[in-house]
Design a protein around this motif. Structure first.
Motif, short mmCIF file in Angstrom:
data_model
loop_
_atom_site.label_atom_id
_atom_site.label_comp_id
_atom_site.label_asym_id
_atom_site.label_seq_id
_atom_site.Cartn_x
_atom_site.Cartn_y
_atom_site.Cartn_z
N GLY A 65 0.82 -1.18 -0.13
CA GLY A 65 -0.04 0.05 0.04
C GLY A 65 0.76 1.25 0.19
N PHE A 66 2.20 1.06 0.05
CA PHE A 66 3.00 2.12 0.14
C PHE A 66 3.44 2.76 -1.20
CE2 PHE A 66 7.29 4.39 0.49
CZ PHE A 66 6.76 5.27 1.77
N ARG A 67 2.28 3.57 -1.88
CA ARG A 67 2.66 3.87 -3.14
C ARG A 67 3.81 4.85 -3.58
NH1 ARG A 67 -3.69 3.73 -4.77
NH2 ARG A 67 -4.43 2.79 -3.03
N GLN A 68 4.40 5.31 -2.55
CA GLN A 68 5.28 6.40 -2.73
C GLN A 68 6.62 5.56 -3.16
OE1 GLN A 68 3.50 6.44 -0.25
NE2 GLN A 68 2.21 8.49 -0.50
N LEU A 69 6.71 4.42 -2.79
CA LEU A 69 7.92 3.57 -3.68
C LEU A 69 7.67 3.48 -5.02
CD1 LEU A 69 10.48 2.05 -3.10
CD2 LEU A 69 8.92 0.10 -2.91
N TYR A 70 6.60 3.10 -5.41
CA TYR A 70 6.32 3.17 -6.94
C TYR A 70 6.38 4.21 -7.44
CZ TYR A 70 4.23 1.86 -11.44
OH TYR A 70 4.09 1.64 -12.88
N TYR A 71 5.80 5.37 -6.89
CA TYR A 71 5.90 6.91 -7.70
C TYR A 71 7.48 7.03 -7.74
CZ TYR A 71 0.88 7.38 -6.33
OH TYR A 71 -0.53 7.27 -6.36
N PHE A 72 8.32 6.83 -6.83
CA PHE A 72 9.57 7.05 -7.12
C PHE A 72 10.32 6.19 -8.13
CE2 PHE A 72 13.90 5.43 -6.24
CZ PHE A 72 14.45 6.65 -6.16
N ASP A 73 9.80 5.16 -8.19
CA ASP A 73 10.51 4.32 -9.43
C ASP A 73 10.00 4.65 -10.61
OD1 ASP A 73 12.24 2.64 -8.16
OD2 ASP A 73 10.64 0.85 -7.68
N ILE A 74 8.73 5.29 -10.82
CA ILE A 74 8.25 5.91 -12.09
C ILE A 74 9.38 6.48 -12.78
CG2 ILE A 74 6.74 7.27 -13.29
CD1 ILE A 74 4.78 6.63 -11.30
N ASN A 75 10.05 7.53 -12.23
CA ASN A 75 11.25 8.22 -12.66
C ASN A 75 12.61 7.46 -12.64
OD1 ASN A 75 9.63 10.43 -13.45
ND2 ASN A 75 9.49 11.13 -11.51
N TYR A 76 12.66 6.83 -11.29
CA TYR A 76 14.01 6.16 -11.17
C TYR A 76 14.13 5.18 -12.22
CZ TYR A 76 17.68 3.86 -8.96
OH TYR A 76 18.98 3.29 -8.54
N LEU A 77 13.03 4.40 -12.62
CA LEU A 77 13.36 3.31 -13.65
C LEU A 77 12.86 3.60 -15.15
CD1 LEU A 77 11.91 0.40 -11.33
CD2 LEU A 77 14.14 1.04 -11.86
N ASP A 78 12.38 4.88 -15.08
CA ASP A 78 12.13 5.68 -16.23
C ASP A 78 10.90 4.66 -17.08
OD1 ASP A 78 12.22 7.56 -18.50
OD2 ASP A 78 13.92 6.58 -19.57
N ILE A 79 9.92 4.57 -16.26
CA ILE A 79 8.80 3.68 -16.68
C ILE A 79 8.09 4.39 -17.74
CG2 ILE A 79 6.60 2.72 -16.02
CD1 ILE A 79 7.74 2.19 -13.08
N PRO A 80 7.94 5.75 -17.92
CA PRO A 80 7.10 6.48 -19.15
C PRO A 80 7.68 5.95 -20.43
CG PRO A 80 7.25 7.80 -17.08
CD PRO A 80 8.21 6.90 -16.83
N LYS A 81 9.19 5.97 -20.24
CA LYS A 81 9.82 5.47 -21.56
C LYS A 81 9.40 3.99 -21.92
CE LYS A 81 14.36 5.83 -23.70
NZ LYS A 81 15.86 5.89 -23.56
N ILE A 82 9.66 3.29 -20.89
CA ILE A 82 9.49 1.79 -21.23
C ILE A 82 8.14 1.62 -21.70
CG2 ILE A 82 9.37 -0.47 -19.95
CD1 ILE A 82 11.35 0.80 -17.86
N SER A 83 6.92 2.25 -20.99
CA SER A 83 5.53 1.92 -21.49
C SER A 83 4.97 2.84 -22.45
CB SER A 83 4.77 2.03 -19.98
OG SER A 83 4.77 3.45 -19.36
N SER A 84 5.70 3.96 -22.76
CA SER A 84 5.11 4.88 -23.67
C SER A 84 3.86 5.40 -23.12
CB SER A 84 4.78 4.19 -25.00
OG SER A 84 6.27 3.75 -25.58
N LEU A 85 3.69 5.63 -21.86
CA LEU A 85 2.48 6.23 -21.06
C LEU A 85 2.91 7.65 -20.26
CD1 LEU A 85 0.81 3.11 -19.84
CD2 LEU A 85 0.31 4.40 -21.96
N SER A 86 2.06 8.19 -20.09
CA SER A 86 2.42 9.57 -19.25
C SER A 86 2.33 9.08 -17.79
CB SER A 86 1.31 10.64 -19.52
OG SER A 86 0.17 10.03 -18.84
N GLU A 87 2.98 9.90 -16.86
CA GLU A 87 3.34 9.46 -15.57
C GLU A 87 1.75 9.61 -14.93
OE1 GLU A 87 5.39 11.41 -11.32
OE2 GLU A 87 6.22 11.96 -13.67
#
Length: 223
Positions: free
Chosen positions: A27-49
């Motif tokens: 339930g600690f969403r902040q970890l994932y929110y941090f990883d969105i940019n840290y792991l460059d998920i927008p680039k991987i998924s081609s989706l907006s943050e």
């Protein structure tokens, strides 16, 4: 028999802490929110943050909420197999919730009785149990997280629906394996912290009770 029940309660108390930590970490969403940019998920998924967060938040709410609803990601398509997998994941988390609540009742009663009777050795045992688990989990994770990840899924799922095809289930692109590694590390760190806390609590209470016994014995001796 007394030792057996003491150990059994320590195991229950340790399990309650571990399951609580797992529930908290998920339930600690902040970890994932941090990883969105840290792991460059927008680039991987081609989706907006924002879109990534919306779909991830839905997954967390779907898995943790008691109220059952039809699985439907906000903006990402999914296959029938993907839907089944997330339903199975939800069943696991709902099971964890039920077990945690049951253990909570046991722990509240047990801790109250033991503290009242100054039987605090369960804290010492719990500290040791919480120390052993991270070692057992951490070693295979460090040796090969990929293999550990696969073994975990094979243990908990009796099908291969967890193996996503990105073209059919693009949700996998917003859930990189590195994120699960980070979540695993967070769980281990929190378990170790609780191990330390229970150890410190045990030492302080033990010192307090021993001090009282010493004063009591000296008083009786003078009489």
């Amino acid at each position: 028999m007394k030792k057996f029940f003491n150990m059994l309660f320590s195991i229950c108390f340790s399990l309650f802490i571990i399951l609580g930590i797992i529930r908290f970490t998920v339930g600690f969403r902040q970890l994932y929110y941090f990883d969105i940019n840290y792991l460059d998920i927008p680039k991987i998924s081609s989706l907006s943050e924002d879109e990534i967060k919306a779909n991830y938040d839905y997954l967390i709410d779907y898995n943790l909420n008691i109220k059952e609803e039809e699985f439907k990601l906000p903006t990402i398509q999914f296959s029938p197999q993907g839907k089944i997998h997330f339903e199975e994941v939800r069943d696991i988390f709902q099971g964890i919730n039920k077990i945690t609540l049951g253990l909570l009742a046991v722990c509240i009663v047990g801790v109250f009785i033991k503290i009242k009777n100054k039987q605090i050795d369960f804290l010492n045992k719990t500290s040791k149990l919480l120390l052993i688990l991270p070692i057992i989990v951490l070693v295979p994770m460090l040796i090969s997280f990929d293999k550990t990840f696969i073994i975990f899924h094979k243990l908990f799922f009796d099908n291969d629906y967890w193996i996503f095809d990105p073209s059919m289930d693009p949700v996998i692109n917003i859930l990189p394996q590195e994120f699960f590694f980070h979540a695993g590390v967070m769980i281990i760190i929190l378990v170790l912290i609780f191990s330390l806390v229970t150890r410190i609590l045990y030492k302080k209470l033990n010192k307090k009770y021993n001090s009282r016994r010493s004063i009591f014995h000296r008083t009786n001796y003078h009489w």
